[in-house]
Design an enzyme around this catalytic site. Structure first.
Site, mmCIF file in Angstrom:
data_model
loop_
_atom_site.group_PDB
_atom_site.id
_atom_site.type_symbol
_atom_site.label_atom_id
_atom_site.label_comp_id
_atom_site.label_asym_id
_atom_site.label_seq_id
_atom_site.Cartn_x
_atom_site.Cartn_y
_atom_site.Cartn_z
ATOM 1 C CG HIS B 120 -1.956 0.889 1.353
ATOM 2 N ND1 HIS B 120 -1.498 2.214 1.782
ATOM 3 C CD2 HIS B 120 -3.236 0.710 1.261
ATOM 4 C CE1 HIS B 120 -2.741 2.956 1.926
ATOM 5 N NE2 HIS B 120 -3.783 2.017 1.494
ATOM 6 C CG ASP B 197 0.445 -2.498 5.903
ATOM 7 O OD1 ASP B 197 -0.389 -2.496 7.047
ATOM 8 O OD2 ASP B 197 0.352 -1.759 5.045
ATOM 9 C CD GLN B 200 -7.143 -4.424 4.275
ATOM 10 O OE1 GLN B 200 -8.090 -4.972 4.832
ATOM 11 N NE2 GLN B 200 -7.481 -3.288 3.779
ATOM 12 C CE LYS B 223 -7.520 0.243 6.084
ATOM 13 N NZ LYS B 223 -7.872 0.697 5.387
ATOM 14 C CB CYS B 360 -3.806 3.573 -1.393
ATOM 15 S SG CYS B 360 -5.170 4.802 -1.201
HETATM 16 C C1 LIG Z 1 -2.500 -2.608 3.411
HETATM 17 C C2 LIG Z 1 -2.762 -1.432 3.912
HETATM 18 N N1 LIG Z 1 -1.910 -0.656 4.527
HETATM 19 C C3 LIG Z 1 -2.299 0.388 4.995
HETATM 20 C C4 LIG Z 1 -3.413 0.906 4.953
HETATM 21 C C5 LIG Z 1 -3.575 2.477 5.593
HETATM 22 O O1 LIG Z 1 -4.462 2.513 6.457
HETATM 23 P P1 LIG Z 1 -4.878 4.049 6.944
HETATM 24 O O2 LIG Z 1 -5.548 4.896 5.904
HETATM 25 O O3 LIG Z 1 -6.154 3.648 8.074
HETATM 26 O O4 LIG Z 1 -3.850 4.641 7.493
HETATM 27 C C6 LIG Z 1 -4.574 0.375 4.422
HETATM 28 C C7 LIG Z 1 -5.754 1.128 4.116
HETATM 29 O O5 LIG Z 1 -6.463 1.328 3.049
HETATM 30 C C8 LIG Z 1 -4.215 -0.957 3.780
HETATM 31 O O6 LIG Z 1 -5.009 -1.645 3.247
#
Ligand SMILES: Cc1ncc(COP(=O)(O)O)c(C=O)c1O
Lengths: 131, 402
Positions: B120, B197, B200, B223, B360
Site C-alpha cells: 500500500h 503492515d 488488513q 478497519k 492506494c
Molecule cells: C494494507 C494497508 N496498509 C495500510 C493502510 C492504511 O490505513 P490507514 O489509511 O487507516 O492509515 C491500508 C488502508 O487502506 C491498507 O489496506
C-alpha cells in the site's frame, strides 16, 4: 446514468482514432481513476476541420469525448475556445454527480489543451472557468 | 459459524435504505461500519469520564486514565503483546511513518530497506521519504503474476542485508495472505528488523505478535469496527528503549529543561500530546466485539463468502480475477474492457458499495496491467445474499456495457 445516448456513444464512438500529421494534439489523464484521453486536431480556414480522439476510460468519459468531437467540429476557433462545460454537460444529458464530474469533463480539458497549444496562448484563469 | 443476520442488528447503518434497497456494504478493506457497542462506549466516555489523562490529580483524570490504560491492555492482549508495547497513533499510516522515521534515523548512507511489490502507498512513501533524507536504498521483493511473492527468490532479496524488512501481512488489493512466519525467518537470518503492515490482517484473522516474532506491527482502528483517528503500533519494548523518539511534546518526556529533555518510558515516549482517549475506548469495545464473534470464525466466514462470490462471478464472460484463490475475504476483478468505475456505478445503483480504483497501490496496479480494478471485501456482517446481489448487478453491467 447509462442512458441510451451515452451507451450509443460508448459502444459506437464517433471520430475515434488518430490523425497522422495533426496540427495539434494533447493528452491528459485523471490520476485518481486512470481515465486517459488524447485529442488530435486539424484546422482549416479558421475552423476545427477535423478532430479525433483515443482513450482508455470509463463509459461516461468515453461518451463525453465522442460527443465533444461532434460538438466542436466545424466550429470557428473563437467558438471552440469559449465552448464550456455547461454546453458539454447538457449534451451529455446527465448529472454525473460530484464523483463522476471529472470523468465527464476530462475530454473538455484535453481538447482545450490541444486548442490552446495551436493558438499559442496560455490558459488564463478566466478560461479555466470554462472547464 | 457466525450468524451475520444477528450481527447486522448491531450496526445501525446497515439497515439504511439506498434508492429503496438495503445497503450491501462490501468495502470493508477501506473502512468498516460500527456496532452500537462501540458508539455507546465512546458516547459514555464523553458524557461521563472526559478528562486529559496522566495530567493531574482529580477523580475524572484517574477515570479517563484508567479507561485509556485498560483499552491499551485489552488491545495488547488481543494481539499477544505487553501493554507497554502498544503505542496509540492515528492510523496504520502514522504507525508506519513512525517506524520509518525512528528505525532509519541511525542507518548509514547506502544502507538498504527491503519492501515488496504489493505494498500500500503507506508502506512505500514513508520509506521513500526516509531514504531521500538519509540517502538509503530501497529494494522491492518481486511478486508473481498470480499475486503472491516469489518465495524462491526471497533469499536473494535479502542478500544486500537490509537493516529492515517491511511487508504487508495481507494485500488490500489482492487478498494475498503472505507467509509471515517464513518471511520473518529469512529476515532474521539476514539480521534485518521486521515491520508488518497488519492493516488488513488484524481485523480479519487471529494475529499474535509473539508467535510472529516481529519488531513492529501497524494497524488502524477504523478497519476493525472501531472509530477513525485511532491506530496502533506494536513496537518491541527493547527497541522503544534504544530507538530515538518520533514526535516531541507533552507526555513523551520525563523531564524537560531549556537545554535538553529526557524521554518518558515505553510506550509514552512515542505518544506525544493529548491522546485520543475516546478513540482508544471505542477501539477497545470493537476488540471486545470481535473477540466475542471469534477471530477464527470471522476469517472462515469471510473466506467462505469470498469463495462463493468468486464462484458466482466466474459465470460472467471475460471476467478476470486478481490475486490468489486461497486469500483473505477480498475479491478483486475486472470485466472485459469495462472500466472499473462503470462497474462500481452499476453496483451503486443496486445499493451495493464496492471499491473501484487503484486502491492506494499504484505500483502494484502497474504490475497487474490494470489502471483500476473493482474490489469486494467482506466482513463478519456480510451475507451470501449480498454476494448474490453483487453477482446479479455485475451481470447487468456486463450485459449493458460489455
Ligand atoms: C494494507 C494497508 N496498509 C495500510 C493502510 C492504511 O490505513 P490507514 O489509511 O487507516 O492509515 C491500508 C488502508 O487502506 C491498507 O489496506
Amino acid at each position: 446514468m447509462y442512458r441510451e445516448n451515452i451507451l450509443d456513444h460508448y459502444k459506437h464512438p464517433r471520430n475515434r482514432g488518430k490523425i497522422e500529421h495533426a496540427d495539434s494534439s494533447a493528452h491528459d489523464l485523471n490520476p485518481l481513476c486512470g481515465d486517459e484521453i488524447t485529442y488530435y486536431l486539424k484546422f482549416e480556414s479558421g475552423k476545427v476541420s477535423e478532430i479525433k480522439f483515443e482513450g482508455s476510460a470509463c463509459a461516461i468519459c468515453l461518451a463525453s469525448a465522442s460527443m465533444l468531437t461532434e460538438e466542436v467540429k466545424d466550429k470557428k476557433l473563437e467558438e471552440a475556445r469559449t465552448y464550456g462545460k455547461e454546453a458539454l454537460l447538457s449534451t451529455v444529458g446527465i448529472d454525473p454527480g460530484p464523483t463522476r464530474l471529472k470523468c465527464a469533463l476530462l475530454p473538455l480539458k484535453v481538447f482545450k489543451l490541444a486548442l490552446y497549444k495551436h493558438l499559442g496562448k496560455k490558459i488564463t484563469e478566466e478560461d479555466e472557468k470554462l472547464v | 459459524m457466525l450468524n451475520p443476520e444477528k450481527i447486522r442488528a448491531d450496526f445501525p447503518i446497515l439497515s439504511r435504505k439506498f434508492k429503496g434497497k438495503r445497503l450491501a456494504y462490501l468495502d470493508n478493506a477501506a473502512t468498516t461500519q460500527k456496532p452500537v457497542q462501540v458508539l455507546q462506549a465512546m458516547d459514555e466516555f464523553y458524557r461521563n469520564h472526559n478528562a486529559n489523562p496522566h495530567r493531574g490529580a482529580y477523580t475524572l483524570i484517574s477515570e479517563a486514565t484508567d479507561l485509556y490504560e485498560s483499552a491499551r491492555r485489552n488491545i495488547a492482549h488481543f494481539i499477544g503483546a505487553k501493554p507497554e508495547e502498544v503505542i496509540f497513533t492515528r492510523n496504520a499510516t502514522e504507525s508506519l511513518n513512525l517506524v520509518a522515521f525512528v528505525a532509519c534515523q541511525e542507518a548509514k548512507p547506502g544502507a538498504r530497506i527491503l519492501l515488496t511489490q504489493m505494498e500500500h502507498h503507506s508502506n512505500i512513501v514513508p520509506w521513500q521519504l526516509a531514504a531521500k533524507r538519509l540517502r538509503l536504498k530501497i529494494r522491492y521483493a518481486k511478486m508473481r503474476s498470480n499475486g503472491t511473492l516469489c518465495m524462491e527468490d526471497m533469499p536473494k532479496e535479502f542478500e544486500g542485508e537490509p537493516f529492515i524488512f517491511s511487508f504487508t501481512h495481507v494485500s488490500n488489493v489482492l487478498g494475498t495472505i503472505n507467509n509471515a512466519a517464513k518471511l520473518i525467518r529469512l529476515a532474521r537470518k539476514a539480521g534485518s528488523l521486521v515491520c508488518i503492515d497488519a492493516a488488513q490482517s488484524v481485523p480479519h484473522m487471529p494475529v499474535d505478535v509473539r508467535e510472529l516474532g516481529c519488531d513492529f506491527l501497524a494497524f488502524s482502528g477504523h478497519k476493525m469496527l472501531g472509530p477513525a483517528g485511532i491506530g496502533v503500533l506494536y513496537m518491541r519494548k527493547e527497541l522503544q528503549e534504544t530507538l530515538p523518539p518520533f514526535l516531541g511534546g507533552g507526555d513523551m518526556i520525563k523531564s524537560v529543561s531549556f537545554e535538553e529533555s529526557e524521554w518518558n518510558s515505553p510506550p509514552y515516549k512515542y505518544e506525544a500530546g493529548t491522546p485520543n482517549v475516546a478513540g482508544a475506548v471505542g477501539l477497545s469495545a470493537a476488540v471486545d466485539y470481535l473477540k466475542t464473534a471469534g477471530m477464527q470464525k470471522i476469517a472462515a466466514h469471510e473466506q467462505k463468502l469470498a469463495d462463493y462470490c468468486r464462484k458466482e462471478l466466474s459465470h460472467l464472460p471475460k471476467i478476470r480475477f486478481h490475486g490468489p484463490r486461497n486469500g483473505a475475504g477480498i475479491v478483486s476483478f475486472n470485466i472485459g474492457r469495462i472500466h472499473a468505475h462503470d462497474v462500481g456505478q452499476f453496483a451503486d445503483e443496486d445499493g451495493i458499495a464496492i471499491r473501484t480504483g487503484h486502491h492506494c497501490a499504484q505500483p502494484l496496479m502497474k504490475l497487474l496491467g490494470e489502471p483500476a480494478t473493482a474490489r469486494a471485501s467482506f466482513y463478519l456482517y456480510n451475507t451470501q445474499e449480498e454476494a448474490d446481489k453483487l453477482a446479479a448487478s455485475m451481470k447487468r453491467a456486463a450485459k449493458t456495457l460489455g
